[in-house]
Design an enzyme around this catalytic site. Structure first.
Site, PDB file in Angstrom:
ATOM      1  N   ASP A   1     -22.645 -20.355  11.955  1.00 56.39           N
ATOM      2  CA  ASP A   1     -21.318 -20.075  12.792  1.00 56.39           C
ATOM      3  C   ASP A   1     -21.134 -21.376  13.285  1.00 56.39           C
ATOM      4  O   ASP A   1     -21.522 -21.693  14.409  1.00 56.39           O
ATOM      5  CB  ASP A   1     -21.661 -19.094  13.583  1.00 56.39           C
ATOM      6  CG  ASP A   1     -20.330 -18.463  14.545  1.00 56.39           C
ATOM      7  OD1 ASP A   1     -19.255 -19.321  14.178  1.00 56.39           O
ATOM      8  OD2 ASP A   1     -20.376 -17.727  15.185  1.00 56.39           O
TER       9      ASP A   1
ATOM     10  N   TYR B   1     -23.423 -16.080  20.122  1.00 58.85           N
ATOM     11  CA  TYR B   1     -22.061 -15.227  19.926  1.00 58.85           C
ATOM     12  C   TYR B   1     -21.382 -15.518  18.722  1.00 58.85           C
ATOM     13  O   TYR B   1     -21.050 -16.567  18.191  1.00 58.85           O
ATOM     14  CB  TYR B   1     -21.275 -15.681  21.051  1.00 58.85           C
ATOM     15  CG  TYR B   1     -19.973 -15.051  21.372  1.00 58.85           C
ATOM     16  CD1 TYR B   1     -20.012 -13.501  21.428  1.00 58.85           C
ATOM     17  CD2 TYR B   1     -18.744 -15.569  20.872  1.00 58.85           C
ATOM     18  CE1 TYR B   1     -18.825 -12.644  21.448  1.00 58.85           C
ATOM     19  CE2 TYR B   1     -17.425 -14.568  21.089  1.00 58.85           C
ATOM     20  CZ  TYR B   1     -17.601 -13.366  21.569  1.00 58.85           C
ATOM     21  OH  TYR B   1     -16.450 -12.593  21.435  1.00 58.85           O
TER      22      TYR B   1
ATOM     23  N   LYS C   1     -11.473 -22.337  16.048  1.00 54.77           N
ATOM     24  CA  LYS C   1     -11.416 -23.183  16.991  1.00 54.77           C
ATOM     25  C   LYS C   1     -10.492 -24.446  16.672  1.00 54.77           C
ATOM     26  O   LYS C   1      -9.254 -24.466  16.534  1.00 54.77           O
ATOM     27  CB  LYS C   1     -12.458 -23.313  18.136  1.00 54.77           C
ATOM     28  CG  LYS C   1     -12.885 -22.149  18.705  1.00 54.77           C
ATOM     29  CD  LYS C   1     -14.094 -22.167  19.676  1.00 54.77           C
ATOM     30  CE  LYS C   1     -14.155 -20.740  20.401  1.00 54.77           C
ATOM     31  NZ  LYS C   1     -15.522 -20.104  20.210  1.00 54.77           N
TER      32      LYS C   1
END
Ligand SMILES: *Cc1c(COP(=O)(O)O)cnc(C)c1O
Length: 432
Positions: A244, A149, A272
């Site tokens: 990522d 994702y 995050k």
């Protein structure tokens, strides 16, 4: 710490209203309990390793607001830092010195990053890095992996249909076929598939993007040689390699998965943890590539609230806490104890189980086979997972409401929390 049976009438009432006001009652679909049944708890407050719902139930939390809370929720250093800066205002729309501070910390920590741009989410970081890969190479195609994702940008919403995995079919209505036609996909951990894509698309592939340790199909680490192989293949083909690390950055180790595995990509996305619980993303990498970003170069990317003093402060305070000696050893040891405990309790009770962890990130699948890719993850017994999720919730353990999410521990989790979690698992696994 939770009543038996679990009392959630306040949650139910508030969520019923929420469903009338917002699609599905949530601000992000992962918060819904669609795949495990029941409905989400409405949370009142968080602290350390714990969350409390509006009915007053206390849970040990392994979601950690989906990654940022690696130092524990509402850490006093972060909260006090925010209190100190907030009186100066929430956003300047102009340079502030705190951006330099966090940028230096990120550049010092992450091997691939020589320059960094702050944005407001991981999605933004990934969309920007894709544009940058294309701008730099003047090529349009990009390779991603099934089950990885990279936020909800159109180009990344590609379902990897088995067999026709390279076809680039959109995963969501509203994403035009021509937008994803340049998104090629391969199974995770499958170097041969990547090699084939490069051979089929000579001089057309701008880059390869991946989660260097997957967290978005459950927890899946890279096989030995996979990251190294991608590094080599991209170099041989004039393409860029982007990690990522929105989830793994400052979680797998202080320098991310790239430090842990000793493979340096050209570009990296973060999010995050570096926001410490506020909305932050970042992308960075080689100076010659980053120099293409506006206003230094021609690739446009901007953000009204990017680099605001509150977000920068939460990030700085969080990274400072992670610099304490032994932080990652503590996380690694605790998480191993948790996962090894869960797997052996599952097996003692006759369930197929496979678990794994690195540092503060873990996964548990109800299958006996080691999981190397999304197909493997899908072999987990999803109905059993749903019952496990519900059972653990009723024992005061808050897990992500999907098999296809990694679990997160934090520096605030104590040995007693882990013991209590395993105790709960013993009760739940006996009756799955
Ligand atoms: C969470 C996540 C994103 C998206 O970040 P948001 O802040 O939710 O937009 C992108 N990539 C990975 C690997 C993620 O885990």
């Amino acid at each position: 710490m939770v009543a038996t049976p679990l009392q959630t009438s306040q949650s139910e009432e508030i969520f019923a209203t929420a469903q009338k006001l917002m699609p599905g009652g949530v601000s992000s679909p992962v918060r819904a309990f669609k795949s495990v049944g029941g409905q989400p708890l409405v949370i009142d407050r968080v602290n350390g390793a714990y969350i409390w719902d509006v009915d007053g139930n206390q849970y040990i939390d392994y979601v950690g607001t989906w990654g940022p809370a690696i130092c524990g929720h509402a850490h006093p250093d972060v909260i006090n830092g925010l209190k100190e800066v907030i009186d100066k205002g929430t956003s300047f729309g102009a340079p502030c010195v705190l951006e330099n501070v966090l940028a230096e910390m990120v550049i010092d920590a992450v091997p691939s990053i020589e320059m960094v741009r702050f944005v407001n989410s991981g999605t933004e970081a990934c969309m920007s890095v894709l544009r940058l890969m294309r701008a730099f190479t003047q090529r349009d195609k990009v390779i991603k992996f099934q089950g990885c994702y990279h936020g909800h940008g159109d180009m990344f919403l590609v379902q990897a249909g088995s067999g026709v995995a390279t076809l680039g079919l959109p995963d969501s209505p509203g994403v035009p076929k021509n937008v994803t036609s340049n998104t090629l996909t391969a199974p995770y951990n499958d170097l041969e598939a990547v090699k084939a894509l490069f051979a089929e698309n000579p001089d057309q592939i701008a880059g390869v993007i991946l989660e260097p340790v997957v967290g978005n199909s459950g927890f899946i680490p890279p096989d030995a040689g996979f990251l190294e192989g991608l590094r080599l293949l991209t170099q041989e083909n004039g393409a860029l390699l982007a990690f990522d690390e929105v989830m793994t950055g400052f979680r797998i180790s202080y320098g991310g998965a790239q430090e842990k595995f000793g493979v340096t990509p050209d570009l990296t996305t973060l999010g995050k943890v570096i926001g410490g619980g506020l909305p932050v993303g970042a992308y960075g990498g080689r100076k010659d590539i980053m120099s293409m970003v506006a206003p230094a170069g021609p690739m446009y990317q901007a953000g009204t609230l990017s680099g605001n003093p509150l977000a920068m402060t939460a990030g700085i305070k969080t990274l400072e806490l992670l610099q304490k000696p032994g932080a990652y050893e503590q996380l690694d040891k605790m998480t191993k104890k948790l996962v090894e405990g869960l797997v052996s309790i599952a097996k003692e009770n006759g369930h197929a189980a496979y678990g794994n962890s690195i540092s503060a990130m873990f996964g548990l699948f109800f299958t006996n086979d080691a999981v190397h890719d999304y197909e493997g993850a899908k072999k987990s017994d999803l109905q059993k997972f749903a019952r496990y999720h519900r059972g653990m919730l009723e024992q005061g353990i808050y897990l992500a409401p999907s098999q296809f999410e990694a679990g997160f521990t934090s520096l605030a989790h104590t040995d007693e929390d882990i013991d209590q979690t395993l105790e709960a698992a013993r009760k739940v696994m006996a009756n799955l």
